[in-house]
Structure formats: structure tokens, C-alpha cells
Design an enzyme around this catalytic site. Structure first.
Site, short mmCIF file in Angstrom:
data_model
loop_
_atom_site.label_atom_id
_atom_site.label_comp_id
_atom_site.label_asym_id
_atom_site.label_seq_id
_atom_site.Cartn_x
_atom_site.Cartn_y
_atom_site.Cartn_z
N ASN A 1 -3.97 -2.78 -3.10
CA ASN A 1 -3.90 -4.00 -2.30
C ASN A 1 -2.55 -4.68 -2.53
OD1 ASN A 1 -4.67 -5.76 -0.36
ND2 ASN A 1 -5.81 -7.11 -1.73
N THR B 1 0.91 -1.14 0.00
CA THR B 1 0.00 0.00 0.00
C THR B 1 0.94 1.19 0.00
OG1 THR B 1 -1.81 -1.19 1.09
CG2 THR B 1 -1.70 1.14 1.56
N1 GLY Z 1 -5.40 -3.47 1.14
C1 GLY Z 1 -4.86 -3.23 2.42
C2 GLY Z 1 -5.82 -2.58 3.34
O1 GLY Z 1 -6.74 -1.94 2.89
O2 GLY Z 1 -5.68 -2.69 4.53
#
Ligand code: GLY
Length: 568
Positions: A398, A378
């Protein structure tokens, strides 16, 4: 007609040309760079520079955030995104705070069991690789909404740095080349017509990344605002891409995507006020629960990363992550008991059985074999300006490069955020990403997140802006960034540099950074019953500390990534 517009826009991009400026050398002292009037900390020097360029033109922190966001799409395609979504926590110059939710949503054609086979088992990779893994992107709507509320310069100016970088190219860092190389096989599987990201022989440091299709996409957004993405040529390209790979995102999904302004979750910690992201992120709730637990102890006295401190932090974390797995989800679809989870009486009781000398078994905390291991890719940026505005944004595809599908002709990767849902509530899928009914898939629902963009106040003044990538480890990394400053008296840079640990109920272990935990501390923890595992890095915190003399210290995680703090 559309074609003419496309070429007109390309011509405009060519006119925006301007040479890449050489960058200042990143400071490596224990105090990060200091800015009198502005500070930006992001995952890439060129994204930080994009925001600074806008601020030098008189833009505020929100204008800069928009420029950084679009620049990250170009220079950090691993996680920077117009094909993804995220959250912003905002504190404006008047001290008013709010949050912006531009999280992806499940397409309308999504269904609860869409990743299960006829026996009800999770189909490997279906929620992670390829078209079906993509949620409806929220980033462009998010930036547009942020601009409508707080922007000061013309919208079109804010896209110029990103378009310039995409059109003229930038040089890859060693890390960027290696990340692209690691994903080559997946790129080939997910893109039957190829993408610029595939390179026979592999990428190397110093290779130029020129992204002309992305430059065109960004220029549609520059000219038409959110409609340049959710309608017209780019929407056509997204839907065509979906149709070519059995993906679900439709024109209706794109046109009806909407952001949400939400009240932040707030809490107190040792004389500081914590302002963080509410559901559908679990981050803010979990962080405040952890800090309520930390109030019970004097970590300054037990010492930074001593066995006593790590043990107590771990005991808090296992309880908070057990609550997270059970209670958190999209509040528009599920009644999340936020008030209960943030009630000091509830947490007092929750922590009352912590033994200072002996680890509790996670099995004793709550029944169930739920394991949460989210992907760790992220990105986060923190920004403050001379007027006193502050913004903390965590945003994601993601996995690195999302579902690895690049929208043909449009030059950007789509997210694989659908993997943040529980494919099968109560049972971990093959990636370990699970939860309960609260996070089951439903059409139009937002998937649960751990992203924890956070702002801290002291005496009603801005004190810190912090956040990090890292999936489930986001919450504990943000927790430690706050403890490091408030309890352990570190500078912002020291707090970012310090070794991190992570624990999350199940698996019932402590994760430590390789080579950064002393043997003595490790054996003391093992004697208390803890099992330690090692990982190469935890989080990449990019944070800002407001100093008593009204200057700002930037703390960039340049040891763990290409992250860069810059100010003036
Ligand atoms: N895709 C990582 C989160 O939203 O925590």
C-alpha cells in the site's frame, strides 16, 4: 532446536554466495529491448536479473515471477513485499487464462469501526501508520500457490537470487536512498527497537543494503514453502511484533490465510481481447468499462493527448470511478454487480450524456461527496517466456514501506493495506480513501484494490502484458498504455514513456504530469470547463508487447523509476 535450525540455514545462505553481475546498460531508444525467447520488466534491474537468471536455468515465466517477487522484497522494500499481497493475471502457453488473488485480508479481530473515535470520526493515521494498519499478508501464500500450479524448477532454487541479494547486499540507487530518507521519521515512530532502514545522517546512492535477517526469513520460506512464513519462527516473530504494538494479526490469521483462484474479467476492444483482474480489485472491471466507452470514439483520429481526446477520456473516467466508489468490494462479502457493470448496454446508457465539447460536472453524475485518493506506491512486473506463458503481477504494501513496521528479527515491512478499506463508508477519511458499504471493514474480508494487472490478446495470440503501480491512477495508466499501442500506434517503449493524465470523478479535476501538457491543450481543456492540476509522475508502467515476428518488446518506465526491461 529452532535456534539450531536458524544457524544451519544461515550457514546454507553463506554457501549460496555469488558475486553481483554487472548489468547491461538500459536502452533508451523509442523501441524497448527485444527478446526472442523471454522478457521481464520490473521495478528494479536486480529483480529483472533475478528472473532472467532463473529463466536461463530453464525456468518458465512463473518460476521467474517467483524469483522476481522475492528479489523485489530485497531490492525494492518500498513496495516489494512478503509482508503484503497482490494479484496475478496469467495466460498459459495453451492460451488458457486465470487469475490469482493473494490480497491481504482483515485480521479476524478487525471490526467495522476500528479506526473511528467515540464520536464516530476517523482517527488520523490509525489505518496507515503502525501495527493496527496491517492486513494479513498474502504474498508468500500467493507465490507458493503459483508454484504448485505452474512451477517447473525446484522451489528452493527460485529463492536463491533473493537470498543472495539479502545476504551479500546490493547498492542503493539514488531513488532508493531518497525513498528511505523520506520515511526516516515514520520508521522511528513505528519501530521502537529500530530497523536497518534507519540511518543517522541519511542514506546515499551507492550505500550497501545488507539484510541478513531478511536472508534468514527467506531461507525459512526456501526450506519450508508457505509454512516457512505462516508457521514456525517467522509466524512467531510476526505475532510477537503485533503484540508489541497492539496489532491484530494472530497465529490463526496466519495459518488460515488462503489465496483464491478467480475467473478473470474479460472484454473486447477494437479486435483485441482484454483479460484482467476481477474483484476484490476494481481494476479489471473499471478498465473494461473504460474500453467499452473508448470503442465509441476514434482516438487515433482525435490524436494522442489532444484536448478533444483528453476531454473524452476524462468524461469516461468520471462515470467509471463513480461506479467504482459505489459498487466495488470483496465479492466474498458483497454482491458486486460485475455482469451489470460490464454489460455493453449498461455502459452505452452510462456514456450517452457525454457532451463532446463541454465537461460534465461530477456532481451531476451522482450525488455524494466521495473522494478517492489512494496512496500511489505499489509495484508491477510483466513476464513472458519462450513457451508462450505470460504473467502480469501487481503487488503492494500500500504506502511506501507499508505501515513502516519492520517485523523485528525477520527483516521485512508489514503492509498498511487496511487503509484501502473505507474506514467510514460514505465519508472520506483524512487520506481521502473512501467507498461505500461494499468496502466496509469486516473480519477476514479483502480490501478493495485498484490494481489492474492485464493481458491483451489479438487473434487468440498473446499481444500485450501490462500493469502499473499508482493507487487510483493505476486504472487510467493501464487504460492509456493500451490506447497508446492500439489507437495511437506506439511501440511499447513509446507507450510507456508518453505523458499520462488521470481523472477519477471526485475530486472533479484532471491530473496531468508536470511539464508534459502543452499550454495550448491546457487552455483548450479549461475552455471546456476542466480544472487541471499537476503531479510529478503518474504510474510506472512495466509492459511487454508481442511483436508480429514472435519477438517481445519490453517497455520499462525508466524515466519515472528504476524500472528495467531485460530479455534474451
Ligand atoms: N494499495 C493500492 C491498491 O491496492 O490499489
Amino acid at each position: 532446536m529452532k535456534k539450531n535450525l536458524f544457524f544451519t540455514i544461515l550457514a546454507v545462505i553463506a554457501l549460496i554466495a555469488c558475486k553481483q553481475q554487472p548489468l547491461a546498460i538500459q536502452k533508451t531508444s523509442e523501441r524497448g529491448p527485444i527478446g526472442d525467447s523471454a522478457m521481464i520488466v520490473s521495478a528494479h534491474p536486480l529483480a529483472t536479473e533475478a528472473g532472467l537468471e532463473i529463466m536461463r536455468q530453464g525456468g518458465n515465466a512463473f518460476d521467474a515471477a517467483i524469483a522476481v517477487h522475492f528479489a523485489l522484497q530485497v531490492v525494492f522494500p518500498e513496495a516489494g513485499n512478503i509482508g503484503g499481497g497482490g494479484f496475478a493475471v496469467i495466460r498459459n502457453k495453451n492460451g488458457e487464462s486465470t487469475t490469482l488473488d493473494f490480497r491481504e485480508k482483515a485480521p479476524k479481530a478487525a471490526s467495522r469501526d476500528m479506526y473511528l473515535d467515540e464520536n464516530g470520526d476517523v482517527i488520523p493515521l490509525k489505518s496507515r501508520l503502525g501495527h493496527l494498519a496491517a492486513g494479513v499478508p498474502g504474498s508468500v501464500a500467493g507465490m507458493w500457490a503459483l508454484y504448485q500450479e505452474y512451477g517447473s524448477l525446484p522451489w528452493s532454487d527460485l529463492l536463491i537470487p533473493a537470498i543472495r541479494l539479502a545476504y551479500h547486499g546490493h547498492l542503493l540507487t539514488e531513488l532508493a536512498a531518497s525513498n528511505l530518507n523520506d520515511a526516516q521519521e515514520d520508521f522511528k515512530k513505528a519501530n521502537k527497537y529500530g530497523t536497518w532502514a534507519i540511518k543517522e545522517g541519511g542514506w546515499a546512492k551507492g550505500d550497501s543494503s545488507v539484510q541478513r535477517e531478511l536472508a534468514a526469513t527467506l531461507s525459512f520460506i526456501q526450506n519450508q514453502g508457505r509454512d516457512g512464513f505462516y508457521k514456525g519462527i517467522v509466524a512467531d516473530q510476526i505475532v510477537k511484533e503485533m503484540q508489541s504494538g497492539n496489532g491484530l494479526i494472530s497465529f490463526e490469521d496466519l495459518e488460515t490465510y488462503e489465496v483464491k483462484w478467480r475467473q478473470p474479467v474479460t472484454g473486447e476492444y477494437k479486435g483485441h481481447r482484454i483479460i484482467s483482474m476481477p474483484p476484490p480489485s476494481s481494476g479489471g472491471v473499471a478498465l473494461i468499462q473504460l474500453l467499452q466507452g473508448a470503442e465509441r470514439y476514434d482516438f487515433g483520429k482525435t490524436g494522442h493527448n489532444t484536448s478533444a481526446t483528453i476531454h473524452l477520456m476524462t468524461e469516461l473516467e468520471r462515470r467509471v470511478y463513480a461506479d467504482r466508489a459505489t459498487y466495488l468490494g470483496d465479492p466474498d462479502y458483497y454482491e458486486v454487480p460485475v455482469a451489470m457493470l460490464l454489460d455493453p448496454e449498461y455502459n452505452k446508457k452510462r456514456y450517452s450524456d457525454i457532451n463532446q465539447k463541454r465537461k460534465t460536472s461530477s456532481e451531476d453524475i451522482k450525488e455524494g461527496k466521495v473522494e478517492i485518493i489512494e496512496s500511489v506506491q505499489t509495484t508491477h512486473y510483466s513476464i513472458v517466456d519462450r513457451e508462450g506463458n505470460a504473467i502480469s503481477v501487481t503487488t503492494t504494501l500500500n504506502g511506501y514501506f507499508g505501515c513502516k513496521v519492520m517485523v523485528q528479527g525477520a527483516g521485512f515491512f508489514l503492509n498498511n493495506e487496511m487503509d484501502d478499506f473505507s474506514a467510514k463508508p460514505g465519508i472520506p477519511n483524512m487520506f481521502g480513501l473512501v467507498g461505500a458499504e461494499a468496502n466496509a471493514i469486516a473480519p477476514g474480508k479483502r480490501m478493495l484494490s485498484s490494481m489492474t494487472p492485464t493481458i491483451v490478446e489479438k487473434d487468440n495470440r498473446l499481444f500485450m502484458v501490462t500493469g502499473t503501480p499508482g493507487g487510483a491512477t493505476i486504472i487510467t495508466s493501464v487504460f492509456q498504455s493500451i490506447l497508446n499501442v492500439i489507437d495511437h500506434g506506439m511501440t511499447m517503449q513509446e507507450a510507456v514513456n508518453a505523458p499520462r493524465l488521470h481523472s477519477q470523478w471526485l475530486p472533479d479535476i484532471i491530473v496531468a504530469e508536470k511539464g508534459r501538457l502543452s499550454e495550448k491543450t491546457q487552455s483548450e481543456l479549461e475552455a471546456m470547463g476542466h480544472v487541471i492540476e499537476f503531479r510529478s509522475g503518474l504510474g510506472k508502467v512495466d509492459a511487454i508487447l508481442a511483436l508480429p515476428d514472435s519477438t517481445f518488446e519490453g517497455g520499462a518506465d525508466y524515466n519515472r523509476g528504476d524500472d528495467y526491461a531485460g530479455g534474451f
